[in-house]
Design a protein around this motif. Structure first.
Motif, PDB file in Angstrom:
ATOM      1  N   ARG A 271      -0.610  -4.709  -2.969  1.00  0.00           N
ATOM      2  CA  ARG A 271       0.270  -5.250  -4.303  1.00  0.00           C
ATOM      3  C   ARG A 271       1.715  -5.320  -3.976  1.00  0.00           C
ATOM      4  O   ARG A 271       1.756  -4.291  -5.007  1.00  0.00           O
ATOM      5  CB  ARG A 271      -0.530  -6.231  -5.427  1.00  0.00           C
TER       6      ARG A 271
ATOM      7  N   GLU B  73      -4.326   0.572   4.428  1.00  0.00           N
ATOM      8  CA  GLU B  73      -4.080  -0.026   3.346  1.00  0.00           C
ATOM      9  C   GLU B  73      -3.647  -1.369   2.920  1.00  0.00           C
ATOM     10  O   GLU B  73      -1.787  -0.783   3.863  1.00  0.00           O
ATOM     11  CB  GLU B  73      -4.038   0.729   2.603  1.00  0.00           C
ATOM     12  N   THR B  74      -3.835  -2.123   2.188  1.00  0.00           N
ATOM     13  CA  THR B  74      -2.982  -2.662   1.894  1.00  0.00           C
ATOM     14  C   THR B  74      -3.081  -2.467  -0.114  1.00  0.00           C
ATOM     15  O   THR B  74      -3.745  -2.770  -0.583  1.00  0.00           O
ATOM     16  CB  THR B  74      -3.128  -4.484   2.212  1.00  0.00           C
TER      17      THR B  74
ATOM     18  N   ASP C  98       1.257  -8.626   0.078  1.00  0.00           N
ATOM     19  CA  ASP C  98       0.347  -8.012   0.292  1.00  0.00           C
ATOM     20  C   ASP C  98       1.157  -7.015   1.018  1.00  0.00           C
ATOM     21  O   ASP C  98       2.252  -7.919   2.272  1.00  0.00           O
ATOM     22  CB  ASP C  98      -0.834  -8.221   1.206  1.00  0.00           C
TER      23      ASP C  98
END
Length: 420
Positions: A347, A344-345, A414
């Motif tokens: 912010r 998962e990325t 990211d």
């Protein structure tokens, strides 16, 4: 076959991933003892062979009775004749008549004629040990029709799909399968990943370390990461910088689903992985446009007549681990049956400026810190590819794209999350 004398054009990370991932698929199925199926993906639907629970049963200890006999007990105490006892292990053969009750344990079958269970706390009878029961009982507090009765098939009905093919088997799903009497179950097998380190300069922990040698951290961190991803690591001995020794170890890995070597893929007089791959198979590429982790090998070996893919990770600890996260961990998940294989990325606001002077995708070790619904990314001070402490510190990799020359402190970036 690639000419080793020519510097290959570096591939973008995404293109390299696509080339590697396209060669792999979900592995075949195998039967496992249920107790050993935890963490596997189910290879078949599980259908309920009977209702669960199989019978109407009591939700608590008390007395099974007829609702019409006790509906007015809040106006006047009701006395019932106790005609038997039903334990959790018993089947009731009694047909309850007007004015009668049966002492019943949690899980005990509801006798014919009973339509409610009165907790013993609502009577003048306390808990009774063993198979004893009072001859009569006084009900002090009313219950509703159907109270404390668990209907048969309340959980699952016969013929119902209980677990779907492709379900990840966690502890509750293993328990459900056990409740249906299943002791062996069809699952996607876990991949066997052979891991080997090369180099005269490394020695296994616990062995004598000579001058100029270092303990092999890579073998243990990568093997542990394989296990963490659900693979089965096959750990090979450290291989000296000798081609014959390397070929012998590779031949012993012919039953593997993937071979991961560490070191020997950069430009060096004793970097032998490339030479052996040329002799035993085909080389697909050698460089990735990323930092850390530029040198990386992907090859196809012919071992005892069987095709086995091999990934060669760089020897620096951080480079090896970052490349594992990007190229090896997703393969393990794909072979195991996962649909989503990439991390998962999220912010996050980065706290230091990142310079990108060589047009490579940079993976910066950071610690993610949550503030309310937002994240901050704290950059580790030393981003050198040999600094093990940076991996212990980091729970994410901030990404600076190839075409981005600078990310300023305070910018949103990211961040690829890391589980640890």
């Amino acid at each position: 076959m690639m000419n080793l004398g020519i510097e290959p054009q570096m591939l973008p990370v995404e293109e390299a991933q696509q080339k590697i991932f396209s060669k792999f698929k979900q592995l075949d199925l195998e039967k496992k003892d249920l107790i050993n199926s935890l963490g596997h993906f189910l290879g078949e639907d599980v259908i309920a062979p009977f209702d669960l629970p199989e019978k109407n049963n009591s939700a608590m200890d008390g007395f099974a009775a007829k609702y019409l006999d006790v509906e007015n007990c809040n106006q006047a105490r009701v006395k019932l004749q106790v005609v038997g006892r039903v334990g959790a292990e018993n089947v009731s053969n009694t047909i309850l008549k007007k004015g009668q009750a049966i002492r019943i344990m949690t899980g005990g079958e509801i006798p014919t004629g009973a339509d409610c269970v009165i907790p013993f706390e609502h009577t003048d009878s306390g808990p009774v040990r063993g198979s004893n029961y009072p001859s009569e009982v006084v009900v002090n507090k009313p219950v509703a029709l159907g109270d404390n009765i668990r209907k048969s098939g309340l959980d699952y009905k016969i013929g119902e799909k209980v677990l779907e093919k492709g379900t990840y088997l966690n502890a509750p799903s293993v328990g459900v399968a056990a409740s249906l009497g299943i002791d062996r179950i069809l699952v996607v097998r876990k991949p066997i990943i052979s891991v080997l380190s090369t180099g005269n300069e490394i020695v296994l922990p616990g062995r004598e370390k000579k001058d100029g040698q270092i303990y092999d951290s890579n073998l243990f961190s990568i093997a542990s990461a394989i296990k963490e991803a659900g693979g089965i690591p096959n750990i090979c001995e450290v291989i000296p910088d000798e081609e014959d020794a390397l070929e012998k170890v590779l031949d012993s890995c012919s039953d593997s689903d993937l071979i991961v070597s560490i070191g020997g893929v950069s430009k060096g007089d004793f970097d032998l992985i490339k030479d052996v791959l040329v002799r035993k198979g085909d080389i697909n590429f050698w460089g990735i446009r990323m930092r850390p982790g530029k040198p990386l090998a992907f090859g196809e070996l012919n071992l005892s007549g069987r095709k086995v893919y091999q990934i060669g990770l760089p020897g620096n600890p951080v480079s090896a681990y970052v490349c594992f996260e990007l190229f090896v961990r997703p393969l393990i998940l794909k072979m195991r049956g996962y649909k989503t294989i990439l991390r998962e990325t999220i912010r996050a606001k980065i706290d230091k400026t990142i310079q990108n002077d060589d047009q490579r995708k940079i993976f910066v070790r950071v610690k993610l810190i949550k503030h309310g619904s937002k994240y901050a990314a704290k950059v580790y001070e030393d981003q050198s590819s040999n600094i093990l402490s940076s991996l212990v510190f980091a729970n994410g990799l901030a990404i600076c794209p190839e075409d981005c020359k600078v990310i300023n402190s305070g910018d949103l970036v990211d961040v690829m999350t890391l589980d640890h």
